[in-house]
Design an enzyme around this catalytic site. Sequence first.
Site, PDB file in Angstrom:
ATOM      1  N   CYS A 132       0.833  -1.211   0.000  1.00 42.92           N
ATOM      2  CA  CYS A 132       0.000   0.000   0.000  1.00 42.92           C
ATOM      3  C   CYS A 132       0.866   1.260   0.000  1.00 42.92           C
ATOM      4  O   CYS A 132       1.339   1.698   1.048  1.00 42.92           O
ATOM      5  CB  CYS A 132      -0.913  -0.004   1.220  1.00 42.92           C
ATOM      6  SG  CYS A 132      -1.872   1.509   1.357  1.00 42.92           S
ATOM      7  N   CYS A 135      -0.492   4.216   2.087  1.00 41.56           N
ATOM      8  CA  CYS A 135      -0.276   4.127   3.538  1.00 41.56           C
ATOM      9  C   CYS A 135       1.186   4.398   3.887  1.00 41.56           C
ATOM     10  O   CYS A 135       1.474   5.065   4.879  1.00 41.56           O
ATOM     11  CB  CYS A 135      -0.617   2.737   4.066  1.00 41.56           C
ATOM     12  SG  CYS A 135      -2.021   1.946   3.313  1.00 41.56           S
ATOM     13  N   ASP A 136       2.104   3.863   3.093  1.00 39.85           N
ATOM     14  CA  ASP A 136       3.492   3.784   3.557  1.00 39.85           C
ATOM     15  C   ASP A 136       4.493   4.678   2.824  1.00 39.85           C
ATOM     16  O   ASP A 136       5.647   4.772   3.263  1.00 39.85           O
ATOM     17  CB  ASP A 136       3.980   2.320   3.463  1.00 39.85           C
ATOM     18  CG  ASP A 136       3.168   1.418   4.392  1.00 39.85           C
ATOM     19  OD1 ASP A 136       2.662   1.935   5.400  1.00 39.85           O
ATOM     20  OD2 ASP A 136       3.036   0.223   4.101  1.00 39.85           O
TER      21      ASP A 136
END
Length: 315
Positions: A132, A135-136
């Site tokens: 992801c 997200c990261d």
Amino acid sequence: MRDVLIVGGGPAGLTAGIYLCRARISSTLLERQIVGGQAMLSPLIENYPGFPEGIEGAELMERMKKQAENFGLEIIAFSGVDRLVVEENKKVAFSGDQSFEARAVIIAAGRSPKKLGIPGEEEFTGRGVSYCATCDAPLFRDRRILVVGGGDAAIEESLHLASFASIVTVVHRRSELRASDYLVERAKANPKINFLFNSELLELKGEGVLKSAVVLNNITGEKQEIPVSGVFLYVGNVPNTDFLPPEIELDENGYIKTDSRLETKVQGVSGAGDIRSGNRKQVICAAAEGAIAAMNAQRYLESTGARKPYEGGSD
Ligand code: NAP
């Protein structure tokens, strides 16, 4: 017993909820994680009509959720369905120690990222390996990143990652990308993105955190160990169908088979969105299928006598 149970809280499930609850059909949506589905992970959705500047996936899904709740949809998050039992007049979904009964079910449980299954993948997940970018990505500011895959997801997420990382190397097993031309053009024009074609990730190495990736050139047979801080895997998806009973037919890739009305062979059970065989894996297509499945669930309830036929004219 409620009228309709919706399994999955992505665009298909939430749109089904909007249509059903607006038609005053009592419905509950069960979602195994947070509501929103994979679309939540998209940094920018540029092709959903009505948003000329594009919209962040998380914001679009929050809006869909709010719209469904405004019409009275009961949404239960973090309640994955472990098992679905289908009988002629009753469908029962089991989730942990709870069970939910309904006259009809719309299965909109979507897909999950496919794993590569190479050494180090599991060990370094959350310590350098990610599925992801949204997200990261900020964790890899000014670091070197590998992205594996050649589809829309790999290239779209490489573009997002490039605004954080020092360099993004796309590792693809063939000599051609399968991603859409407009994404490929943008990626090729981005000075921070380069490509390793005919290349496969063999192993991930590190000490506590990821430090390097071993990549094989599948034409020359040459192996190289590349120092990296992050590896993002976009090698496709697998449908979330583990909980389905044998009565629900799947295609050769494991996606739910339906007819053109999105109904399975089990009366009162339909499939919508990414989990359905033939779906085009776009947010707009999932939302449209949620609407179709909801309208057909309404017809089904009318045909069984559970609901009075609608007399207000056309849809
Ligand atoms: P995908 O289109 O199935 O692409 C998966 C990629 O991973 C392919 O390039 C494939 O290589 C590669 N791959 C598969 N297994 C592999 C393995 N074991 N080792 C190495 N590489 C492997 O998946 P996706 O990119 O997640 O997209 C899924 C669907 O969502 C598509 O329909 C896509 O159009 C849609 N989507 C659309 C957008 C958008 O419209 N902006 C964004 C994201 C996703 P090969 O090419 O050699 O098969």
